[in-house]
Design a protein around this motif. Structure first.
Motif, PDB file in Angstrom:
ATOM      1  N   LEU A 114      62.192  30.010  25.974  1.00  0.00           N
ATOM      2  CA  LEU A 114      63.593  30.151  25.560  1.00  0.00           C
ATOM      3  C   LEU A 114      64.003  29.046  24.586  1.00  0.00           C
ATOM      4  O   LEU A 114      64.744  29.308  23.631  1.00  0.00           O
ATOM      5  CB  LEU A 114      64.514  30.165  26.779  1.00  0.00           C
ATOM      6  CG  LEU A 114      64.492  31.464  27.578  1.00  0.00           C
ATOM      7  CD1 LEU A 114      65.170  31.281  28.931  1.00  0.00           C
ATOM      8  CD2 LEU A 114      65.146  32.594  26.794  1.00  0.00           C
ATOM      9  N   ASN A 115      63.523  27.842  24.808  1.00  0.00           N
ATOM     10  CA  ASN A 115      63.814  26.758  23.866  1.00  0.00           C
ATOM     11  C   ASN A 115      63.221  27.055  22.491  1.00  0.00           C
ATOM     12  O   ASN A 115      63.861  26.800  21.466  1.00  0.00           O
ATOM     13  CB  ASN A 115      63.293  25.415  24.400  1.00  0.00           C
ATOM     14  CG  ASN A 115      64.294  24.722  25.277  1.00  0.00           C
ATOM     15  OD1 ASN A 115      65.456  24.565  24.914  1.00  0.00           O
ATOM     16  ND2 ASN A 115      63.860  24.309  26.456  1.00  0.00           N
ATOM     17  N   THR A 116      62.020  27.609  22.470  1.00  0.00           N
ATOM     18  CA  THR A 116      61.390  27.981  21.203  1.00  0.00           C
ATOM     19  C   THR A 116      62.192  29.073  20.506  1.00  0.00           C
ATOM     20  O   THR A 116      62.441  28.997  19.292  1.00  0.00           O
ATOM     21  CB  THR A 116      59.934  28.447  21.442  1.00  0.00           C
ATOM     22  OG1 THR A 116      59.212  27.389  22.078  1.00  0.00           O
ATOM     23  CG2 THR A 116      59.258  28.832  20.142  1.00  0.00           C
ATOM     24  N   LEU A 117      62.611  30.079  21.270  1.00  0.00           N
ATOM     25  CA  LEU A 117      63.439  31.151  20.700  1.00  0.00           C
ATOM     26  C   LEU A 117      64.768  30.609  20.190  1.00  0.00           C
ATOM     27  O   LEU A 117      65.242  31.016  19.119  1.00  0.00           O
ATOM     28  CB  LEU A 117      63.684  32.243  21.737  1.00  0.00           C
ATOM     29  CG  LEU A 117      62.508  33.160  22.033  1.00  0.00           C
ATOM     30  CD1 LEU A 117      62.820  34.061  23.234  1.00  0.00           C
ATOM     31  CD2 LEU A 117      62.152  33.999  20.816  1.00  0.00           C
ATOM     32  N   LEU A 118      65.372  29.702  20.943  1.00  0.00           N
ATOM     33  CA  LEU A 118      66.653  29.116  20.533  1.00  0.00           C
ATOM     34  C   LEU A 118      66.519  28.391  19.203  1.00  0.00           C
ATOM     35  O   LEU A 118      67.333  28.589  18.296  1.00  0.00           O
ATOM     36  CB  LEU A 118      67.168  28.167  21.621  1.00  0.00           C
ATOM     37  CG  LEU A 118      68.424  27.359  21.276  1.00  0.00           C
ATOM     38  CD1 LEU A 118      69.612  28.282  21.013  1.00  0.00           C
ATOM     39  CD2 LEU A 118      68.731  26.380  22.403  1.00  0.00           C
ATOM     40  N   GLU A 119      65.490  27.571  19.068  1.00  0.00           N
ATOM     41  CA  GLU A 119      65.301  26.833  17.816  1.00  0.00           C
ATOM     42  C   GLU A 119      65.011  27.781  16.651  1.00  0.00           C
ATOM     43  O   GLU A 119      65.537  27.595  15.550  1.00  0.00           O
ATOM     44  CB  GLU A 119      64.186  25.793  17.970  1.00  0.00           C
ATOM     45  CG  GLU A 119      64.561  24.657  18.905  1.00  0.00           C
ATOM     46  CD  GLU A 119      65.911  24.015  18.565  1.00  0.00           C
ATOM     47  OE1 GLU A 119      66.151  23.692  17.381  1.00  0.00           O
ATOM     48  OE2 GLU A 119      66.735  23.856  19.484  1.00  0.00           O
ATOM     49  N   ALA A 120      64.197  28.804  16.896  1.00  0.00           N
ATOM     50  CA  ALA A 120      63.904  29.793  15.848  1.00  0.00           C
ATOM     51  C   ALA A 120      65.174  30.545  15.458  1.00  0.00           C
ATOM     52  O   ALA A 120      65.412  30.806  14.274  1.00  0.00           O
ATOM     53  CB  ALA A 120      62.825  30.759  16.329  1.00  0.00           C
ATOM     54  N   TRP A 121      65.983  30.897  16.452  1.00  0.00           N
ATOM     55  CA  TRP A 121      67.232  31.618  16.186  1.00  0.00           C
ATOM     56  C   TRP A 121      68.175  30.752  15.354  1.00  0.00           C
ATOM     57  O   TRP A 121      68.766  31.229  14.387  1.00  0.00           O
ATOM     58  CB  TRP A 121      67.891  32.031  17.503  1.00  0.00           C
ATOM     59  CG  TRP A 121      69.116  32.855  17.290  1.00  0.00           C
ATOM     60  CD1 TRP A 121      70.421  32.454  17.410  1.00  0.00           C
ATOM     61  CD2 TRP A 121      69.168  34.232  16.899  1.00  0.00           C
ATOM     62  NE1 TRP A 121      71.260  33.492  17.117  1.00  0.00           N
ATOM     63  CE2 TRP A 121      70.517  34.595  16.802  1.00  0.00           C
ATOM     64  CE3 TRP A 121      68.183  35.179  16.622  1.00  0.00           C
ATOM     65  CZ2 TRP A 121      70.921  35.872  16.445  1.00  0.00           C
ATOM     66  CZ3 TRP A 121      68.586  36.456  16.261  1.00  0.00           C
ATOM     67  CH2 TRP A 121      69.950  36.781  16.178  1.00  0.00           C
ATOM     68  N   ARG A 122      68.310  29.502  15.733  1.00  0.00           N
ATOM     69  CA  ARG A 122      69.190  28.593  14.980  1.00  0.00           C
ATOM     70  C   ARG A 122      68.722  28.441  13.539  1.00  0.00           C
ATOM     71  O   ARG A 122      69.532  28.432  12.614  1.00  0.00           O
ATOM     72  CB  ARG A 122      69.259  27.234  15.674  1.00  0.00           C
ATOM     73  CG  ARG A 122      70.112  27.245  16.919  1.00  0.00           C
ATOM     74  CD  ARG A 122      70.104  25.917  17.609  1.00  0.00           C
ATOM     75  NE  ARG A 122      71.120  25.860  18.662  1.00  0.00           N
ATOM     76  CZ  ARG A 122      71.144  24.933  19.611  1.00  0.00           C
ATOM     77  NH1 ARG A 122      70.224  23.985  19.636  1.00  0.00           N
ATOM     78  NH2 ARG A 122      72.094  24.946  20.522  1.00  0.00           N
TER      79      ARG A 122
END
Length: 148
Positions: A114-122
């Protein structure tokens, strides 16, 4: 007179207002953040033997992952949507397993994803914002050089 619930009620109203006025892109970010926060809580609750409370936190993360999965536009999203669907399905299955066994290792794995997805999304939203700014502002114009 101070009542402990006043702060919580005010915070709940603030969060509710923020969610109601957020763009779809911001909502995805908020869902990722909330999931990560709930996983942190669940991990701490398992460590402190608050199993029922941990269960409830994990269930909420399962619900969020399901909502993210169902909101994917498979027609417009192409390969990215397909990959996200597979990842969300994987995370959901792992959350079920983690909840059944109260497995902190699995919760940490999901939190990392989820942290990886969050950073990619941002980063994607930042790039999208940059593209929009370029479209609105047009190409950089140079002033007329009148010097000779």
């Amino acid at each position: 007179m101070y009542q402990p619930n006043n702060f919580q009620n005010a915070n709940n109203r603030y969060v509710e207002s923020m969610v109601k006025t957020a763009s779809p892109a911001k909502l995805v970010e908020l869902l990722y953040l909330n999931s990560i926060e709930r996983l942190n809580r669940a991990i701490n609750m398992i460590k402190n033997k608050k199993i029922a409370d941990a269960h409830n936190q994990i269930i909420r993360v399962e619900d969020i992952i399901m909502e993210l999965n169902l909101s994917l536009d498979m027609e417009k999203g192409g390969e990215i949507s397909k990959n996200l669907r597979a990842l969300y399905n994987y995370m959901y299955r792992r959350l079920l397993e983690a909840n059944l066994n109260k497995d902190i290792t699995i919760l940490e794995e999901i939190k990392t994803l989820l942290n990886t997805l969050l950073e990619a999304w941002r980063e994607a939203m930042k790039q999208a914002g940059d593209v929009i700014k370029q479209q609105v502002n047009g190409p950089e114009r140079k002033g007329l050089d009148i010097s000779t």
